[in-house]
Design a protein around this motif. Structure first.
Motif, PDB file in Angstrom:
ATOM      1  N   LYS A  64       0.838  -1.199   0.000  1.00 15.86           N
ATOM      2  CA  LYS A  64       0.000   0.000   0.000  1.00 15.86           C
ATOM      3  C   LYS A  64       0.879   1.257   0.000  1.00 15.86           C
ATOM      4  O   LYS A  64       0.630   2.215  -0.745  1.00 15.86           O
ATOM      5  CB  LYS A  64      -0.900  -0.029   1.252  1.00 15.86           C
ATOM      6  CG  LYS A  64      -1.746   1.191   1.483  1.00 15.86           C
ATOM      7  CD  LYS A  64      -2.889   1.285   0.498  1.00 15.86           C
ATOM      8  CE  LYS A  64      -3.746   2.515   0.784  1.00 15.86           C
ATOM      9  NZ  LYS A  64      -4.496   2.909  -0.423  1.00 15.86           N
ATOM     10  N   LEU A  65       1.923   1.231   0.810  1.00 14.11           N
ATOM     11  CA  LEU A  65       2.853   2.366   0.869  1.00 14.11           C
ATOM     12  C   LEU A  65       3.459   2.633  -0.514  1.00 14.11           C
ATOM     13  O   LEU A  65       3.550   3.773  -0.963  1.00 14.11           O
ATOM     14  CB  LEU A  65       3.954   2.098   1.901  1.00 14.11           C
ATOM     15  CG  LEU A  65       5.034   3.167   2.083  1.00 14.11           C
ATOM     16  CD1 LEU A  65       4.444   4.507   2.511  1.00 14.11           C
ATOM     17  CD2 LEU A  65       6.078   2.722   3.102  1.00 14.11           C
ATOM     18  N   MET A  66       3.832   1.562  -1.208  1.00 21.93           N
ATOM     19  CA  MET A  66       4.445   1.736  -2.519  1.00 21.93           C
ATOM     20  C   MET A  66       3.441   2.214  -3.558  1.00 21.93           C
ATOM     21  O   MET A  66       3.770   3.020  -4.432  1.00 21.93           O
ATOM     22  CB  MET A  66       5.119   0.431  -2.980  1.00 21.93           C
ATOM     23  CG  MET A  66       6.259  -0.019  -2.083  1.00 21.93           C
ATOM     24  SD  MET A  66       7.289   1.337  -1.459  1.00 21.93           S
ATOM     25  CE  MET A  66       7.942   1.984  -2.998  1.00 21.93           C
ATOM     26  N   GLU A  67       2.209   1.740  -3.467  1.00 22.50           N
ATOM     27  CA  GLU A  67       1.174   2.227  -4.391  1.00 22.50           C
ATOM     28  C   GLU A  67       0.945   3.724  -4.189  1.00 22.50           C
ATOM     29  O   GLU A  67       0.767   4.472  -5.145  1.00 22.50           O
ATOM     30  CB  GLU A  67      -0.133   1.447  -4.183  1.00 22.50           C
ATOM     31  CG  GLU A  67      -0.090   0.081  -4.846  1.00 22.50           C
ATOM     32  CD  GLU A  67      -1.189  -0.865  -4.353  1.00 22.50           C
ATOM     33  OE1 GLU A  67      -2.109  -0.418  -3.641  1.00 22.50           O
ATOM     34  OE2 GLU A  67      -1.109  -2.064  -4.701  1.00 22.50           O
ATOM     35  N   GLU A  68       0.971   4.144  -2.929  1.00 21.10           N
ATOM     36  CA  GLU A  68       0.791   5.572  -2.623  1.00 21.10           C
ATOM     37  C   GLU A  68       1.958   6.401  -3.164  1.00 21.10           C
ATOM     38  O   GLU A  68       1.767   7.479  -3.715  1.00 21.10           O
ATOM     39  CB  GLU A  68       0.644   5.782  -1.118  1.00 21.10           C
ATOM     40  CG  GLU A  68      -0.662   5.256  -0.539  1.00 21.10           C
ATOM     41  CD  GLU A  68      -1.878   6.085  -0.968  1.00 21.10           C
ATOM     42  OE1 GLU A  68      -1.735   7.299  -1.170  1.00 21.10           O
ATOM     43  OE2 GLU A  68      -2.968   5.496  -1.121  1.00 21.10           O
ATOM     44  N   MET A  69       3.187   5.888  -2.966  1.00 23.63           N
ATOM     45  CA  MET A  69       4.366   6.630  -3.451  1.00 23.63           C
ATOM     46  C   MET A  69       4.324   6.763  -4.971  1.00 23.63           C
ATOM     47  O   MET A  69       4.642   7.810  -5.523  1.00 23.63           O
ATOM     48  CB  MET A  69       5.653   5.898  -3.071  1.00 23.63           C
ATOM     49  CG  MET A  69       6.144   6.178  -1.673  1.00 23.63           C
ATOM     50  SD  MET A  69       7.831   5.544  -1.522  1.00 23.63           S
ATOM     51  CE  MET A  69       7.859   5.180   0.216  1.00 23.63           C
ATOM     52  N   ARG A  70       3.917   5.674  -5.627  1.00 26.26           N
ATOM     53  CA  ARG A  70       3.836   5.703  -7.090  1.00 26.26           C
ATOM     54  C   ARG A  70       2.777   6.721  -7.546  1.00 26.26           C
ATOM     55  O   ARG A  70       3.024   7.530  -8.443  1.00 26.26           O
ATOM     56  CB  ARG A  70       3.502   4.308  -7.618  1.00 26.26           C
ATOM     57  CG  ARG A  70       3.277   4.278  -9.111  1.00 26.26           C
ATOM     58  CD  ARG A  70       3.058   2.864  -9.614  1.00 26.26           C
ATOM     59  NE  ARG A  70       2.542   2.899 -10.982  1.00 26.26           N
ATOM     60  CZ  ARG A  70       2.426   1.838 -11.764  1.00 26.26           C
ATOM     61  NH1 ARG A  70       2.791   0.652 -11.312  1.00 26.26           N
ATOM     62  NH2 ARG A  70       1.955   1.949 -12.992  1.00 26.26           N
ATOM     63  N   ALA A  71       1.632   6.682  -6.866  1.00 29.72           N
ATOM     64  CA  ALA A  71       0.552   7.613  -7.229  1.00 29.72           C
ATOM     65  C   ALA A  71       0.984   9.060  -6.998  1.00 29.72           C
ATOM     66  O   ALA A  71       0.635   9.963  -7.760  1.00 29.72           O
ATOM     67  CB  ALA A  71      -0.700   7.289  -6.412  1.00 29.72           C
ATOM     68  N   GLN A  72       1.774   9.254  -5.949  1.00 24.06           N
ATOM     69  CA  GLN A  72       2.260  10.609  -5.639  1.00 24.06           C
ATOM     70  C   GLN A  72       3.207  11.103  -6.740  1.00 24.06           C
ATOM     71  O   GLN A  72       3.081  12.228  -7.224  1.00 24.06           O
ATOM     72  CB  GLN A  72       2.973  10.593  -4.281  1.00 24.06           C
ATOM     73  CG  GLN A  72       3.286  11.971  -3.725  1.00 24.06           C
ATOM     74  CD  GLN A  72       3.878  11.887  -2.322  1.00 24.06           C
ATOM     75  OE1 GLN A  72       4.022  10.793  -1.752  1.00 24.06           O
ATOM     76  NE2 GLN A  72       4.225  13.020  -1.750  1.00 24.06           N
ATOM     77  N   ALA A  73       4.136  10.247  -7.151  1.00 22.69           N
ATOM     78  CA  ALA A  73       5.098  10.632  -8.190  1.00 22.69           C
ATOM     79  C   ALA A  73       4.386  10.895  -9.520  1.00 22.69           C
ATOM     80  O   ALA A  73       4.695  11.862 -10.217  1.00 22.69           O
ATOM     81  CB  ALA A  73       6.169   9.550  -8.358  1.00 22.69           C
ATOM     82  N   THR A  74       3.411  10.061  -9.869  1.00 22.48           N
ATOM     83  CA  THR A  74       2.740  10.250 -11.167  1.00 22.48           C
ATOM     84  C   THR A  74       1.774  11.441 -11.114  1.00 22.48           C
ATOM     85  O   THR A  74       1.632  12.160 -12.098  1.00 22.48           O
ATOM     86  CB  THR A  74       2.009   8.970 -11.631  1.00 22.48           C
ATOM     87  OG1 THR A  74       1.149   8.515 -10.596  1.00 22.48           O
ATOM     88  CG2 THR A  74       2.997   7.862 -11.953  1.00 22.48           C
TER      89      THR A  74
END
Lengths: 311, 106
Positions: A64-74
């Motif tokens: 979940k943390l990584m999905e959030e980080m990815r969504a933040q970067a994109t």
């Protein structure tokens, strides 16, 4: 012919280092492509609850943390491609990166390719991966409900695997080749006080045996030389990680273990190529330090682009 | 064609009795690699529509089928043709291995 886009920055890797770098480079108005890999997100994708990442009082699931980080970067404007980087030509300007069969061009590069699981080098191991042998207790532990399992390793990762397994397995045995763990005190205490976990010190796995699935392990006590055959339904391997730096060999300076050498912050031996996270960090290896290294690399990269008049 | 869900109850009709080959994705909500695989399987289900169906089986909710096929690691994907297992892929290593497995059914 369509002219190929030249990115200000191409980030290779999509763990905490790569994605944090992407957050900073896009906010620095640099056009950014993250070559995230088909298996994206890094090592946290193979974890459950992450308790030590600041900002999440109740902890957060690693994926979940990584999905959030990815969504933040994109959201901030980074492009993200789920393709594997295959090669890089550092002699060309812009740098030329081949990934998923396509060519990408970059004025600067951040290498954040991280590290991958090291499997035990013993007969039988490779054949039984996914058939009782695993490197991901959070993924596979539920299949070992009421079963007898072993964990090999002595660091924090091994402790976490063992603790996750106690929720399902009837008995968890940690096999460690030394007479002490190198895991953090907090993790050691949790493990050593858990009645379901026992430890075999000074012990090495010599062979894994089984027809179609793991049935037993041949163990050797490296003090007495005594070997024994012990039945196990599962074996979880957590003996460490090695840097994923193969595509940079012979192009960028690295040490004999494959860790990329950095100097003056996050600079590699090639001007315009920066490094962040577990691909160079053999010391801290935490999600939060990887993120910090990603931030550092991004800021230095932006500085490089500004100075070279390219941004 | 999007992927659909299959359960212990309708595994027989949806998978074993299917006229077209079926790729079954054994997965669970808490599994990181399964979540990574999901969009790729969606993509493949579009690319192979009418040729190979892709269905998802949640191992937590459907222990009978997972047990029957000896699932010990997820994601595991198994290709069924004419009601029989003709190949399996353990773990997630990108699109290629899934596609190679699906091609066996064509």
């Amino acid at each position: 012919m369509m002219e190929s886009k030249i990115y200000d920055i191409v980030i290779i890797g999509s763990g905490p280092a790569g994605l944090t770098a992407g957050i900073y480079t896009t906010r620095g108005s640099a056009s950014t492509l993250i070559i995230g890999g088909e298996i994206w997100g890094g090592q946290l994708m193979l974890t459950t609850q992450v308790e030590n990442f600041p900002g999440f009082a109740q902890g957060i699931q690693g994926p979940k943390l990584m999905e959030e980080m990815r969504a933040q970067a994109t959201r901030l404007g980074a492009e993200f491609k789920e393709v594997n980087a295959e090669s890089i030509d550092i002699t060309k300007k812009p740098f030329e990166i081949t990934a998923g069969g396509e060519k990408y061009f970059a004025k600067s590069v951040i290498i954040a390719t991280g590290a991958e699981t090291v499997w035990l080098d013993a007969p039988g191991i490779k054949d039984l991966i996914g058939r009782g042998i695993s490197s991901c207790a959070p993924c596979d532990a539920p299949f070992f409900r009421g079963k007898k399992v072993a964990v090999v390793g002595g660091g924090d990762a091994a402790m976490e695997e063992a603790l996750v397994l106690t929720n399902y397995a009837s008995e968890v045995t940690i096999i460690h080749r030394r007479d002490a763990f190198k895991a953090s005190a907090a993790m050691q205490e949790k493990v050593l006080s858990n009645p379901k976990i026992k430890v075999l010190w000074n012990t090495e796995v010599m062979e894994a045996k089984g027809e179609g699935k793991l049935e037993k392990l041949i163990l050797k006590n490296n003090q007495t030389g005594e070997t024994s055959e012990v039945p196990f339904d599962g074996l979880f391997v957590a003996i460490g990680h090695k840097p994923q730096s193969d595509i940079f060999k012979g192009k960028i300076d690295m040490d004999e273990r494959g860790f990329i050498k950095v100097s003056d912050g996050s600079k590699s031996s090639v001007p315009g190529i920066f490094v962040a996270g577990d691909v160079h960090d053999f010391r801290y290896k935490q999600a939060i330090t990887a993120a910090s290294f990603g931030c550092m690399a991004a800021m230095e990269c932006l500085d490089f682009l500004a100075k070279s008049g390219e941004n | 064609m999007a992927t659909s869900n299959v359960t212990d109850t309708d595994f027989q009709t949806q998978v074993i009795g299917s006229k077209t080959p079926v790729l079954v994705d054994f997965w669970a909500t808490w599994c990181g690699p399964c979540r990574m695989a999901a969009p790729i399987l969606e993509e493949l289900s579009e690319e192979y529509k009418d040729k190979v169906a892709i269905v998802k089986l949640d191992v937590d909710a459907n222990p009978v089928t997972s047990g029957k096929y000896g699932i010990l690691s997820i994601p595991t994907t198994i290709l069924f043709k004419g009601g029989k297992e003709i190949g399996r892929q353990v773990g997630f290593s990108g699109k290629g291995p899934f596609e190679d497995l699906m091609k066996k059914g064509l």
